[in-house]
Design an enzyme around this catalytic site. Structure first.
Site, mmCIF file in Angstrom:
data_model
loop_
_atom_site.group_PDB
_atom_site.id
_atom_site.type_symbol
_atom_site.label_atom_id
_atom_site.label_comp_id
_atom_site.label_asym_id
_atom_site.label_seq_id
_atom_site.Cartn_x
_atom_site.Cartn_y
_atom_site.Cartn_z
ATOM 1 N N SER A 14 19.789 34.053 93.963
ATOM 2 C CA SER A 14 19.061 33.935 95.233
ATOM 3 C C SER A 14 17.871 33.010 95.040
ATOM 4 O O SER A 14 16.937 33.333 94.286
ATOM 5 C CB SER A 14 18.580 35.312 95.691
ATOM 6 O OG SER A 14 17.607 35.148 96.709
ATOM 7 N N HIS A 39 22.929 31.822 96.673
ATOM 8 C CA HIS A 39 22.610 32.763 97.751
ATOM 9 C C HIS A 39 21.360 32.282 98.477
ATOM 10 O O HIS A 39 20.307 32.081 97.861
ATOM 11 C CB HIS A 39 22.387 34.150 97.143
ATOM 12 C CG HIS A 39 22.183 35.251 98.121
ATOM 13 N ND1 HIS A 39 23.228 35.929 98.725
ATOM 14 C CD2 HIS A 39 21.049 35.812 98.601
ATOM 15 C CE1 HIS A 39 22.741 36.868 99.524
ATOM 16 N NE2 HIS A 39 21.415 36.812 99.477
ATOM 17 N N ASP A 41 18.751 33.143 101.481
ATOM 18 C CA ASP A 41 18.245 34.220 102.344
ATOM 19 C C ASP A 41 17.531 33.633 103.554
ATOM 20 O O ASP A 41 16.487 32.987 103.411
ATOM 21 C CB ASP A 41 17.275 35.099 101.550
ATOM 22 C CG ASP A 41 17.987 35.967 100.537
ATOM 23 O OD1 ASP A 41 18.903 36.706 100.937
ATOM 24 O OD2 ASP A 41 17.649 35.890 99.339
ATOM 25 N N MET A 43 15.501 34.471 106.868
ATOM 26 C CA MET A 43 14.728 35.542 107.519
ATOM 27 C C MET A 43 14.054 34.977 108.770
ATOM 28 O O MET A 43 13.511 33.873 108.740
ATOM 29 C CB MET A 43 13.679 36.074 106.546
ATOM 30 C CG MET A 43 14.282 36.567 105.235
ATOM 31 S SD MET A 43 13.049 37.320 104.167
ATOM 32 C CE MET A 43 14.028 37.569 102.671
ATOM 33 N N HIS A 71 22.901 34.456 103.759
ATOM 34 C CA HIS A 71 22.598 35.840 104.164
ATOM 35 C C HIS A 71 21.622 35.777 105.319
ATOM 36 O O HIS A 71 20.438 35.493 105.136
ATOM 37 C CB HIS A 71 22.019 36.570 102.938
ATOM 38 C CG HIS A 71 21.574 37.969 103.198
ATOM 39 N ND1 HIS A 71 20.828 38.696 102.288
ATOM 40 C CD2 HIS A 71 21.779 38.796 104.265
ATOM 41 C CE1 HIS A 71 20.587 39.900 102.781
ATOM 42 N NE2 HIS A 71 21.137 39.983 103.972
ATOM 43 N N MET A 141 23.165 46.208 100.547
ATOM 44 C CA MET A 141 21.755 45.981 100.202
ATOM 45 C C MET A 141 21.261 47.136 99.337
ATOM 46 O O MET A 141 21.344 48.307 99.731
ATOM 47 C CB MET A 141 20.892 45.889 101.465
ATOM 48 C CG MET A 141 21.159 44.671 102.339
ATOM 49 S SD MET A 141 20.964 43.089 101.507
ATOM 50 C CE MET A 141 19.247 43.171 100.976
ATOM 51 N N GLY A 146 14.002 41.638 103.095
ATOM 52 C CA GLY A 146 12.755 41.010 103.515
ATOM 53 C C GLY A 146 11.982 40.336 102.396
ATOM 54 O O GLY A 146 11.235 39.403 102.654
ATOM 55 N N GLY A 148 12.037 39.299 97.892
ATOM 56 C CA GLY A 148 12.627 39.329 96.564
ATOM 57 C C GLY A 148 11.764 40.189 95.640
ATOM 58 O O GLY A 148 10.667 40.625 96.010
ATOM 59 N N GLY A 149 12.295 40.450 94.467
ATOM 60 C CA GLY A 149 11.505 41.105 93.428
ATOM 61 C C GLY A 149 11.265 42.587 93.611
ATOM 62 O O GLY A 149 10.381 43.159 92.958
ATOM 63 N N ASP A 179 23.156 43.210 96.586
ATOM 64 C CA ASP A 179 21.970 42.353 96.709
ATOM 65 C C ASP A 179 20.700 43.184 96.672
ATOM 66 O O ASP A 179 20.479 44.022 97.552
ATOM 67 C CB ASP A 179 22.070 41.594 98.054
ATOM 68 C CG ASP A 179 20.962 40.580 98.261
ATOM 69 O OD1 ASP A 179 20.163 40.357 97.339
ATOM 70 O OD2 ASP A 179 20.928 39.995 99.368
ATOM 71 N N GLY A 180 19.866 42.915 95.656
ATOM 72 C CA GLY A 180 18.548 43.533 95.604
ATOM 73 C C GLY A 180 18.271 44.241 94.289
ATOM 74 O O GLY A 180 18.927 45.231 93.968
ATOM 75 N N GLY A 181 17.340 43.679 93.504
ATOM 76 C CA GLY A 181 16.931 44.329 92.264
ATOM 77 C C GLY A 181 17.988 44.338 91.183
ATOM 78 O O GLY A 181 17.949 45.183 90.284
ATOM 79 N N GLY A 201 17.918 37.449 92.182
ATOM 80 C CA GLY A 201 16.864 36.446 92.337
ATOM 81 C C GLY A 201 15.858 36.486 91.215
ATOM 82 O O GLY A 201 15.866 35.668 90.293
HETATM 83 C C1 DX5 Z 1 16.172 40.491 99.999
HETATM 84 C C2 DX5 Z 1 17.156 39.391 99.730
HETATM 85 C C3 DX5 Z 1 17.651 39.279 98.340
HETATM 86 C C4 DX5 Z 1 16.616 39.010 97.306
HETATM 87 C C5 DX5 Z 1 17.187 39.305 95.955
HETATM 88 O O1 DX5 Z 1 15.897 40.526 101.375
HETATM 89 O O2 DX5 Z 1 18.303 39.550 100.558
HETATM 90 O O3 DX5 Z 1 18.680 38.298 98.268
HETATM 91 O O4 DX5 Z 1 16.172 37.682 97.328
HETATM 92 O O5 DX5 Z 1 16.192 39.107 95.024
HETATM 93 P P1 DX5 Z 1 15.920 40.108 93.839
HETATM 94 O O6 DX5 Z 1 17.084 39.976 92.902
HETATM 95 O O7 DX5 Z 1 14.655 39.589 93.248
HETATM 96 O O8 DX5 Z 1 15.802 41.487 94.403
HETATM 97 ZN ZN ZN Z 2 20.027 38.224 100.206
#
Ligand code: DX5
Ligand code: ZN
Length: 225
Positions: A14, A39, A41, A43, A71, A141, A146, A148-149, A179-181, A201
């Site tokens: 990401s 990927h 993102d 928003m 996404h 998810m 919303g 990353g990290g 997706d996420g963490g 990400g």
């Molecule tokens: C969150 C995003 C994710 C995010 C993933 O809203 O959809 O794609 O960037 O990043 P990490 O891996 O840092 O959680």
């Molecule tokens: Zn995403």
């Protein structure tokens, strides 16, 4: 349990976690490091309280020659489907973002993309069986969308398993993306529950060695991190 439809797990970095002042080089680096998909993102400041990228960036990234996994964290995403479809391999919308999910999924395919549906952590997966024939990818998810990290929500492991079973039972060739963490600490647990694509990400872009970070996710091994 490996995914019977797609084989080995694929990795989708990401770029939300990339150094945004050096985005082109970061994208090239992560492609050279072995990314399967990129990927992206999107928003809208409404569905989620953050704003990110527009179709102009998607066009430039597509020019780098890697399939884009777009996404859309966008309310009522019809306009965004039209705007991003020329550049996306997978175009994923949120189940919570439209009262017309079935129609939007069909629109994505009509526009020539593979259709994805994302589920927030609080969304139950039961509705999927009513739309699965129009779905190419389910995005589970494992953080609240919303940013990353964030930290992986452990309770989502059960949902990944439920979604994987629902997909297997459907008989349709649907990717299960998470997706996420995602990091070397949880990649094996996630893949073992049927995930076929891992979005990551912060873990990849904060690593000194992106190729090793990607390999550590793809090999589904536990690493120290
Ligand atoms: C969150 C995003 C994710 C995010 C993933 O809203 O959809 O794609 O960037 O990043 P990490 O891996 O840092 O959680
Ligand atoms: Zn995403």
């Amino acid at each position: 349990m490996s995914n019977p439809v797609t084989g080995p797990v694929k990795v989708a970095p990401s770029i939300l976690s990339a150094d945004l002042l050096n985005l082109g080089n970061q994208a090239r680096q992560v492609i050279d490091a072995g990314a399967d998909l990129l990927h992206l993102d999107i928003m809208d400041g409404h569905f989620v309280p953050n704003l990110t990228f527009g179709p102009g960036l998607a066009k430039e990234l597509k020019g780098l020659g890697i399939p884009l996994d777009v996404h859309l964290m966008v309310s009522n995403p019809g306009w965004a489907i039209e705007a991003f479809a020329p550049y996306a391999e997978y175009l994923t919308i949120h189940a919570e973002a439209t009262p017309h999910l079935d129609r939007m999924l069909r629109l994505i395919r009509e526009k020539g993309c593979k259709s994805g549906v994302a589920l927030n952590p609080s969304t139950s997966p039961g509705f999927l069986k009513y739309v699965i024939e129009n779905v190419d990818l389910v995005l589970v998810m494992t953080v609240n969308p919303g940013w990353g990290g964030q930290s992986f929500i452990p309770g989502m492991l059960q949902k990944i398993e439920e979604v994987s079973k629902l997909v297997r039972d459907s008989g349709f060739p649907v990717e299960v993306s998470v997706d996420g963490g995602i990091s070397g600490k949880n990649a094996k647990a996630v893949a073992d529950r049927g995930a076929s694509i891992l979005v990551s990400g912060n873990y990849i872009f904060s690593s000194d060695d992106m190729a090793s970070a990607i390999q550590s996710l793809r090999r589904r091994t536990l690493v120290n991190c």
